[in-house]
Scaffold this motif. Structure first.
Motif, mmCIF file in Angstrom:
data_model
loop_
_atom_site.group_PDB
_atom_site.id
_atom_site.type_symbol
_atom_site.label_atom_id
_atom_site.label_comp_id
_atom_site.label_asym_id
_atom_site.label_seq_id
_atom_site.Cartn_x
_atom_site.Cartn_y
_atom_site.Cartn_z
ATOM 1 N N PHE B 332 0.816 -1.220 0.000
ATOM 2 C CA PHE B 332 0.000 0.000 0.000
ATOM 3 C C PHE B 332 0.852 1.274 0.000
ATOM 4 C CE2 PHE B 332 -3.198 -3.018 1.561
ATOM 5 C CZ PHE B 332 -4.254 -2.680 0.712
ATOM 6 N N ASN B 333 2.152 1.117 0.179
ATOM 7 C CA ASN B 333 3.030 2.300 0.248
ATOM 8 C C ASN B 333 4.181 2.207 -0.759
ATOM 9 O OD1 ASN B 333 2.015 3.886 2.749
ATOM 10 N ND2 ASN B 333 2.108 1.762 3.448
ATOM 11 N N ILE B 334 3.871 1.676 -1.930
ATOM 12 C CA ILE B 334 4.936 1.480 -2.922
ATOM 13 C C ILE B 334 5.592 2.812 -3.288
ATOM 14 C CG2 ILE B 334 5.493 0.633 -5.247
ATOM 15 C CD1 ILE B 334 3.063 -1.205 -5.002
ATOM 16 N N ASP B 335 4.741 3.833 -3.496
ATOM 17 C CA ASP B 335 5.283 5.138 -3.917
ATOM 18 C C ASP B 335 6.279 5.675 -2.898
ATOM 19 O OD1 ASP B 335 3.774 4.977 -6.136
ATOM 20 O OD2 ASP B 335 2.167 6.286 -5.407
ATOM 21 N N PHE B 336 5.871 5.592 -1.639
ATOM 22 C CA PHE B 336 6.729 6.099 -0.571
ATOM 23 C C PHE B 336 8.065 5.343 -0.546
ATOM 24 C CE2 PHE B 336 8.152 5.374 3.850
ATOM 25 C CZ PHE B 336 8.536 6.678 4.155
ATOM 26 N N THR B 338 9.471 3.673 -2.978
ATOM 27 C CA THR B 338 10.271 3.959 -4.181
ATOM 28 C C THR B 338 10.991 5.298 -4.036
ATOM 29 O OG1 THR B 338 8.497 2.854 -5.362
ATOM 30 C CG2 THR B 338 10.138 3.962 -6.710
ATOM 31 N N ARG B 339 10.242 6.297 -3.498
ATOM 32 C CA ARG B 339 10.864 7.617 -3.289
ATOM 33 C C ARG B 339 12.015 7.511 -2.301
ATOM 34 N NH1 ARG B 339 5.768 9.788 -2.849
ATOM 35 N NH2 ARG B 339 5.988 10.048 -0.598
ATOM 36 N N LEU B 340 11.765 6.732 -1.258
ATOM 37 C CA LEU B 340 12.770 6.590 -0.201
ATOM 38 C C LEU B 340 14.065 5.983 -0.733
ATOM 39 C CD1 LEU B 340 12.587 7.062 2.953
ATOM 40 C CD2 LEU B 340 12.431 4.595 3.156
ATOM 41 N N SER B 341 13.928 5.019 -1.628
ATOM 42 C CA SER B 341 15.133 4.329 -2.106
ATOM 43 C C SER B 341 15.738 4.994 -3.342
ATOM 44 C CB SER B 341 14.810 2.862 -2.411
ATOM 45 O OG SER B 341 13.846 2.805 -3.427
ATOM 46 N N SER B 342 15.077 6.053 -3.827
ATOM 47 C CA SER B 342 15.614 6.726 -5.019
ATOM 48 C C SER B 342 16.823 7.589 -4.648
ATOM 49 C CB SER B 342 14.530 7.605 -5.657
ATOM 50 O OG SER B 342 14.277 8.691 -4.784
ATOM 51 N N ALA B 343 17.495 8.070 -5.667
ATOM 52 C CA ALA B 343 18.689 8.900 -5.451
ATOM 53 C C ALA B 343 18.337 10.170 -4.693
ATOM 54 C CB ALA B 343 19.318 9.238 -6.788
ATOM 55 N N ASP B 344 17.095 10.682 -4.890
ATOM 56 C CA ASP B 344 16.675 11.901 -4.174
ATOM 57 C C ASP B 344 16.363 11.602 -2.710
ATOM 58 O OD1 ASP B 344 16.871 13.208 -6.550
ATOM 59 O OD2 ASP B 344 14.749 12.915 -7.097
ATOM 60 N N GLY B 345 16.060 10.367 -2.424
ATOM 61 C CA GLY B 345 15.753 9.982 -1.044
ATOM 62 C C GLY B 345 17.020 9.525 -0.332
ATOM 63 N N LEU B 346 16.963 8.347 0.248
ATOM 64 C CA LEU B 346 18.138 7.841 0.967
ATOM 65 C C LEU B 346 19.174 7.253 0.026
ATOM 66 C CD1 LEU B 346 16.243 5.955 3.823
ATOM 67 C CD2 LEU B 346 17.510 8.071 4.066
ATOM 68 N N GLY B 347 18.714 6.869 -1.145
ATOM 69 C CA GLY B 347 19.602 6.144 -2.060
ATOM 70 C C GLY B 347 19.438 4.657 -1.790
ATOM 71 N N PHE B 412 8.620 -11.410 3.441
ATOM 72 C CA PHE B 412 8.771 -9.973 3.668
ATOM 73 C C PHE B 412 9.899 -9.407 2.790
ATOM 74 C CE2 PHE B 412 9.955 -6.640 7.148
ATOM 75 C CZ PHE B 412 9.362 -5.642 6.394
ATOM 76 N N THR B 413 11.051 -10.061 2.857
ATOM 77 C CA THR B 413 12.226 -9.564 2.132
ATOM 78 C C THR B 413 11.993 -9.625 0.614
ATOM 79 O OG1 THR B 413 13.500 -10.556 3.914
ATOM 80 C CG2 THR B 413 14.754 -9.709 2.082
ATOM 81 N N LEU B 414 11.425 -10.734 0.174
ATOM 82 C CA LEU B 414 11.178 -10.876 -1.273
ATOM 83 C C LEU B 414 10.204 -9.821 -1.765
ATOM 84 C CD1 LEU B 414 10.915 -14.752 -1.628
ATOM 85 C CD2 LEU B 414 12.481 -13.281 -2.874
ATOM 86 N N THR B 415 9.117 -9.594 -0.990
ATOM 87 C CA THR B 415 8.118 -8.604 -1.420
ATOM 88 C C THR B 415 8.756 -7.232 -1.574
ATOM 89 O OG1 THR B 415 6.565 -9.840 -0.068
ATOM 90 C CG2 THR B 415 5.795 -7.733 -0.906
ATOM 91 N N VAL B 416 9.459 -6.807 -0.523
ATOM 92 C CA VAL B 416 10.053 -5.466 -0.570
ATOM 93 C C VAL B 416 11.152 -5.405 -1.643
ATOM 94 C CG1 VAL B 416 11.277 -3.691 0.756
ATOM 95 C CG2 VAL B 416 9.458 -5.002 1.821
ATOM 96 N N GLY B 417 11.928 -6.482 -1.752
ATOM 97 C CA GLY B 417 12.996 -6.522 -2.758
ATOM 98 C C GLY B 417 12.439 -6.357 -4.163
ATOM 99 N N ILE B 418 11.327 -7.047 -4.425
ATOM 100 C CA ILE B 418 10.731 -6.957 -5.766
ATOM 101 C C ILE B 418 10.099 -5.581 -5.970
ATOM 102 C CG2 ILE B 418 8.863 -7.871 -7.229
ATOM 103 C CD1 ILE B 418 9.517 -10.641 -5.855
ATOM 104 N N LEU B 419 9.413 -5.085 -4.929
ATOM 105 C CA LEU B 419 8.761 -3.779 -5.056
ATOM 106 C C LEU B 419 9.766 -2.670 -5.340
ATOM 107 C CD1 LEU B 419 6.095 -3.810 -2.176
ATOM 108 C CD2 LEU B 419 5.679 -3.912 -4.628
ATOM 109 N N LEU B 420 10.917 -2.757 -4.670
ATOM 110 C CA LEU B 420 11.935 -1.706 -4.820
ATOM 111 C C LEU B 420 12.911 -1.979 -5.964
ATOM 112 C CD1 LEU B 420 12.877 -0.830 -1.124
ATOM 113 C CD2 LEU B 420 11.267 0.292 -2.632
ATOM 114 N N ARG B 421 12.727 -3.136 -6.602
ATOM 115 C CA ARG B 421 13.635 -3.564 -7.680
ATOM 116 C C ARG B 421 15.096 -3.403 -7.247
ATOM 117 N NH1 ARG B 421 10.288 -0.569 -12.428
ATOM 118 N NH2 ARG B 421 8.446 -1.848 -12.227
ATOM 119 N N LEU B 422 15.380 -4.057 -6.142
ATOM 120 C CA LEU B 422 16.729 -3.914 -5.565
ATOM 121 C C LEU B 422 17.777 -4.573 -6.446
ATOM 122 C CD1 LEU B 422 16.149 -4.660 -1.769
ATOM 123 C CD2 LEU B 422 16.392 -2.452 -2.879
ATOM 124 N N ASN B 423 18.954 -4.011 -6.371
ATOM 125 C CA ASN B 423 20.139 -4.596 -6.986
ATOM 126 C C ASN B 423 20.296 -6.032 -6.476
ATOM 127 O OD1 ASN B 423 22.949 -5.371 -6.240
ATOM 128 N ND2 ASN B 423 23.462 -3.592 -7.480
#
Lengths: 235, 530
Positions: B332-336, B338-347, B412-423
């Motif tokens: 429910f908070n994908i946008d948040f 994504t922003r958090l992990s973007s270069a403008d956010g925390l990175g 938990f880890t897989l969901t967030v990892g996929i949502l954030l498209r982590l390295n």
């Protein structure tokens, strides 16, 4: 079958069992009597490999409890005075748990559960959770679980407490049956009439020390076991 | 008679502090001091969290002339926290205590039993509400300066507030006991209620920041709502802010509500504790059962123990539950995110590190192995009499902890990892650290429980809640997570994130191996000596 040699167990400074020696042969029902706190439960627990001890040795069918506790436990069944079993399991689940631990095959366990549960009149209650069992029902379940792996030696602490008369009678019959097949039974009791009628041999313990042992006739002579016990206990 | 009951109640509540469950003897002064310090740490950590919330609210509201709103809000928080901490204990202590039958057989009036238990619960409710309210009061006096009269009012409020909490908890506990004593699927209903409660808790927690910001921005409007909808808290707020007269209706209301609750409970106490209707008697049908291994038999035993008692599951498996709820919150908070992990956010690197810390923090709240030895309790003889190596018994306890933690943690880890498209590398390291930390917490919990077992309890839940080992294990785990984060900011930031994570993984694996070796030798010896 059970050889206790110079067993000594201390709790801090106090000697709960002091240099106790006993030999129990195959085919014998051996009674163990003494007042409260005499050291009966401590001795039985040490024989079952539950409690460590400082001095002496215990052998089950020639195997040292101290050196090879697992091999001994395979041959033993132990039933404590208060059978606290897993309350979250049903009776039948508990029996299968014990059967799995002792690696009893599917066919044998089915037959033995039926035989002993029918004998103790517990079959209809096997699906109930143990938390719903009365003391007597738990005792019956503990007895069935003890017999399920056909132990060579059964060690029981006050096994008749809580049993109804029919179950007590059944237990006596099963005890004799097990001994007739070459097993042995070592049990404690405060019911001296039962000990007198049932046991081949008896040992009396006082303050951790063995004060008399032998065949029933050797121990009691012409008196009753109760008279002998009271006389010895008051010395 | 009542005095004897009260003494028993306080002894029961405090025995774990002074009496060693291992020896049955009074704790040595050094052990007592260590335990006291641990308790202080736990209380301090929770109190500090509420201190920070109070700090956020205090200055804006007080300088805006809304001191009473500040106190009303912190009072609501204290009452809510105290309810959460006390409600299920109230049900257990009042209606499911193992010594109910014993006490009812004694020449004691039922109301006396109820009263003694309620006094014990009052102390618990007081403890929980004070942990929230006292930091709030301290924050207020730091902001406006100390004065005697408001301090006296605040003290009285701190003493009165638990009365209201106790009334609510007792009534809700009574309601739950009444319903569950008449229903068939008791466990299922309790689990559903607990999950609904947890869902509400997580929802509120996730919205906490928004609520705080809203309160600061709209203090007057919030005050107006409290005034109309939450009369006692309005009066409480006014009293704490210095209006002594407002204390009278607040006190009167709480005492009145408590009296009504007490009378209602004392009338029905006997029937509720002695009712066991509606329980279905399952019929036994003979079924062939395949032979299983000893390992799986022991594993099934552990599973049964934890899952057959919803209260036990809730207390010990909180981390697993959170790990299942949080992916839904993440969706429910994908946008948040994504922003958090973007270069403008925390990175992405810092976001992954903090996410790993979050997962590990969740893992640390599972205290299964830290309670598993204590929970053997009076059945310890059974497992010790079986022909199974002690090492295997301990391995099963660790394995059960790992299994029920690792599965939700992977989800938990897989969901967030996929949502954030982590390295892929960072994601793999995050997952590995989470899994290694699961093993670490399982082994650490068992080590601590072997050193500090509590085998004498009247209720399984008390073996968890009133024992040192689960608390020590949880805070040790959280401490390790804090080290992970602090270590990064202290020196890890000079390394690439993968490098720092790799070092942490190596440390974790080494610690796990060391504990496994200890458990196999010393741990097994300790278990055999119990």
């Amino acid at each position: 079958m059970l050889k206790i040699e110079n067993l000594t167990k201390r709790y801090g400074e106090k000697k709960a069992v002091d240099g106790l020696s006993l030999h129990i042969e195959s085919g014998e029902i051996y009674g163990f009597i003494g007042h409260n706190g005499a050291g009966k439960t401590t001795t039985l627990k040490a024989c079952a490999g539950i409690l460590g001890f400082e001095e002496g040795e215990i052998f089950v069918d020639g195997v040292s409890v101290r050196k090879e506790p697992l091999a001994c436990k395979q041959k033993i069944a132990y039933i404590p005075d208060n059978p606290d079993l897993y309350p979250f399991m049903s009776g039948i689940r508990f029996l299968h748990f014990i059967a799995d631990i002792f690696q009893i095959g599917a066919k044998e366990r089915g037959e033995r559960i039926k035989k002993y549960a029918d004998a103790f009149g517990l079959t209809a209650d096997l699906a109930l959770p143990i938390s719903a069992y009365s003391h007597g029902m738990k005792q019956k379940l503990a007895l069935i679980s003890a017999l399920i792996h056909e132990p060579k030696l059964v060690i029981m602490d006050e096994p008749f407490v809580g049993l109804d008369p029919k179950a007590a009678h059944t237990l006596k019959e099963l005890m004799r049956e097990l001994c007739d097949k070459g097993g042995a039974i070592f049990f404690s009791t405060h019911v001296l009439e039962v000990a007198e009628k049932l046991c081949d041999k008896v040992a009396i313990i006082k303050d951790g020390k063995l004060i008399k042992s032998g065949t029933m006739d050797e121990v009691k002579g012409d008196d009753s076991l109760e008279e002998v016990f009271l006389e010895l206990a008051e010395k | 008679m009542l005095k004897a009951l009260l003494k028993k109640q306080f002894y029961e509540m405090t025995a774990f502090l002074f009496i060693s469950s291992k020896t049955g003897k009074r704790r040595e002064p050094v052990a007592l001091l260590g335990f006291g310090l641990l308790m202080l740490y736990a209380v301090g950590a929770v109190g500090y969290m509420f201190w920070l919330i109070a700090k956020t609210l205090c200055a804006p509201l007080v300088t805006g002339g809304l001191a009473w709103v500040y106190f009303a809000l912190t009072g609501i928080m204290a009452a809510a926290f105290s309810c959460i901490g006390s409600i299920f204990t109230a049900k257990i202590k009042l209606y499911e205590a193992k010594d109910n039958d014993l006490l009812l057989s004694l020449p004691v009036k039922p109301w006396q039993i109820l009263f003694s238990r309620m006094v014990g619960l009052y102390v618990l409710a007081f403890f929980f509400s004070a942990v929230v309210f006292v930091p709030a009061v301290a924050q207020y006096f730091i902001t406006v300066g100390f004065s005697v009269l408001p301090a006296v009012y605040c003290l009285l409020i701190t003493l009165l507030l638990p009365l209201g909490v106790l009334a609510v908890c007792s009534l809700l506990g009574w309601l739950i006991a009444l319903v569950t004593s008449r229903i068939r699927a008791k466990n299922l209903v309790t689990v559903v209620l607990l999950l609904a409660f947890l869902a509400g808790y997580f929802y509120l927690y996730s919205k906490l920041n928004d609520y705080l910001n809203y309160v600061i921005a709209h203090g007057a409007a919030v005050g107006a709502k409290i005034r109309t909808a939450l009369y006692p808290f309005w009066k409480m707020g006014l009293a704490a802010a210095g209006d002594g007269l407002a204390l009278l209706p607040f006190a009167g209301l709480l005492v009145g509500v408590f009296a009504i609750a007490y009378i209602l409970l004392s009338v029905t106490f006997l029937s509720v504790v002695t009712t066991k209707r509606g329980e279905v008697r399952p019929k036994y049908k003979e079924k062939p059962q395949k032979q299983g291994s000893a390992f799986f038999a022991l594993l099934r035993k552990e599973t049964g123990r934890f899952f057959k008692n919803p209260m036990l599951a809730l207390n010990c498996l909180l981390g697993s539950l959170m790990a299942l709820v949080l992916p839904v919150a993440a969706l429910f908070n994908i946008d948040f995110l994504t922003r958090l992990s973007s270069a403008d956010g925390l990175g992405q690197e810092l976001a992954v590190l903090l996410f790993t810390a979050l997962v590990c923090g969740v893992v640390a709240t599972n205290i299964i192995s830290a309670s598993s030895v204590s929970l053997e309790g009076e059945t310890l003889w059974l497992v010790k009499s079986l022909p199974v190596k002690t090492g295997k018994i301990l391995a099963v306890k660790t394995a059960f902890h790992c299994l029920v933690t690792a599965v939700p943690v992977c989800i938990f880890t897989l969901t967030v990892g996929i949502l954030l498209r982590l390295n892929a590398l960072l994601f793999a390291l995050a997952l590995l650290i989470a899994l290694a930390f699961t093993v670490f917490c399982a082994a650490l919990g068992l080590v601590i429980n072997l050193a500090l077992p509590n085998l004498h309890w009247t209720n399984e839940v008390t073996a968890v809640k009133q024992s040192a080992s689960p608390m020590l294990a949880m805070f040790s785990g959280i401490g390790a997570v804090a080290l992970f984060v602090l270590g990064y900011f202290a020196f890890g930031k000079h390394l690439p994130a993968w490098g720092y994570m790799l070092i942490c993984l190596a440390v974790l694996v080494t610690a796990c191996i060391a504990m496994a070796v200890w458990l196999a030798k010393k741990g097994a010896e300790l278990f055999e000596r119990l």
